[in-house]
Design an enzyme around this catalytic site. Structure first.
Site, PDB file in Angstrom:
ATOM      1  N   GLU A  39      -3.933   2.605  -7.543  1.00 62.38           N
ATOM      2  CA  GLU A  39      -3.956   3.490  -6.591  1.00 62.38           C
ATOM      3  C   GLU A  39      -3.451   4.481  -6.764  1.00 62.38           C
ATOM      4  OE1 GLU A  39      -6.501   1.241  -2.747  1.00 62.38           O
ATOM      5  OE2 GLU A  39      -4.377   1.422  -2.485  1.00 62.38           O
ATOM      6  N   GLY A  58      -7.608   9.615   0.134  1.00 64.99           N
ATOM      7  CA  GLY A  58      -7.895  10.348   0.910  1.00 64.99           C
ATOM      8  C   GLY A  58      -7.926  11.959   0.731  1.00 64.99           C
ATOM      9  N   HIS A  87       0.969  -1.137  -0.206  1.00 63.30           N
ATOM     10  CA  HIS A  87       0.282   0.284   0.342  1.00 63.30           C
ATOM     11  C   HIS A  87       1.314   1.521  -0.036  1.00 63.30           C
ATOM     12  CE1 HIS A  87      -2.948   3.102   1.055  1.00 63.30           C
ATOM     13  NE2 HIS A  87      -3.594   2.216   1.234  1.00 63.30           N
TER      14      HIS A  87
HETATM   15  P1  PGA Z   1      -9.891   6.084   0.037  1.00 59.82           P
HETATM   16  O1  PGA Z   1      -8.186   5.006  -0.083  1.00 59.82           O
HETATM   17  O2  PGA Z   1     -10.894   5.048  -0.271  1.00 59.82           O
HETATM   18  O3  PGA Z   1      -9.995   6.277   1.901  1.00 59.82           O
HETATM   19  O4  PGA Z   1      -9.016   6.814  -0.513  1.00 59.82           O
HETATM   20  C1  PGA Z   1      -8.171   3.871  -0.764  1.00 59.82           C
HETATM   21  C2  PGA Z   1      -7.051   2.929  -0.402  1.00 59.82           C
HETATM   22  O5  PGA Z   1      -5.791   3.935   0.624  1.00 59.82           O
HETATM   23  O6  PGA Z   1      -6.602   1.887  -0.045  1.00 59.82           O
END
Ligand code: PGA
Length: 250
Positions: free
Chosen positions: A167, A173, A95
């Site tokens: 991502e 976020g 991640h």
């Molecule tokens: P988010 O996070 O949906 O809050 O943007 C996604 C993630 O970090 O997997």
């Protein structure tokens, strides 16, 4: 036909009470939902509670991180066989928060990915570029080199049983979501890159989008040909929101 997967990444959120109540609500709100794969990844310390709360349900349990070694003098770490004992099915590796905040390298991520597969759990490999990298026009190089680190170690065949999550770091976020077209472009490139090595593995691999997925944008994102569901952060902490994202994937 690939099934869609919606996985909730709870990050460092929750309490005993929250975990029990929210999982109970998610269970009842997704009752009968068998067209989509679902998973929740709570904190490590909440895994036993979550295992009990999800027992007998369609919702799988996931973990957010793992150590590459099986056991040893690694204070504060947890291994893949240990997670497996708690019925964990999916493990997030690489991640961006761990790459950025904990300095995880491509090589470490590749080792973790292999460790997860070694005990027959499913790794969710996260890849994605920063805003600066996108602005420099090197999104594809960044994403594909993160992927190559894993491909070179584990080979292509295992991608039939692995999950990739694209991502974009600038969308996590932040309130900004990649447009469905922006996401599809990268997802398509990832799948083509896999297909250059093995067409069947590329076809089978679930490629999730992550970064501000919510009930309001899920259907549009999941409607793209190479988006096979979502890795959902903030929105997965609300049972109704998570259930409605799962509904959009079905
Ligand atoms: P988010 O996070 O949906 O809050 O943007 C996604 C993630 O970090 O997997």
């Amino acid at each position: 036909m690939r099934r869609k997967l919606v996985a909730g990444n709870w990050k460092m959120h929750g309490s005993r009470r929250f975990v029990e109540q929210t999982l109970q609500s998610i269970r009842s709100e997704t009752e009968g939902q068998d067209a989509v794969d679902m998973a929740i990844c709570p904190t490590l310390v909440h895994l036993p509670l979550a295992e009990a709360a999800l027992s007998g349900s369609q919702i799988a349990l996931g973990a957010q991180n793992v150590h590459a070694a099986t056991e040893g003098a690694f204070t504060g770490e947890v291994s893949a066989p240990m997670l497996k004992e708690f019925s964990v099915r999916y493990v997030i590796v690489g991640h961006s928060e761990r790459r950025q905040l904990n300095g995880e390298t491509d090589e470490q991520v590749a080792k973790k990915f292999a460790a997860v597969l070694a005990v027959k759990m499913i790794p969710i490999l996260c890849v994605g570029e920063s805003l600066q990298q996108r602005e420099q026009g090197i999104t594809h190089q960044v994403v594909l080199s993160q992927l190559d680190a894993v491909l070179d170690r584990s080979g292509i065949e295992v991608f039939s049983q692995a999950v990739i999550a694209y991502e974009p770091i600038w969308a996590i976020g932040t309130g900004i979501t990649a447009t469905p077209e922006q996401a599809q472009e990268v997802h398509g490139n990832i799948r083509r890159h896999l297909a250059e090595r093995d067409g069947a593995a590329a076809e089978n691999c679930q490629i999730l989008y992550g970064g501000r997925v919510k009930a309001a944008n899920a259907a549009e994102l999941f409607g793209q040909p190479d988006i096979d569901g979502g890795l959902v952060g903030g929105a997965s902490l609300k049972a109704d929101e998570f259930a409605s994202i799962c509904e959009s994937a079905s």
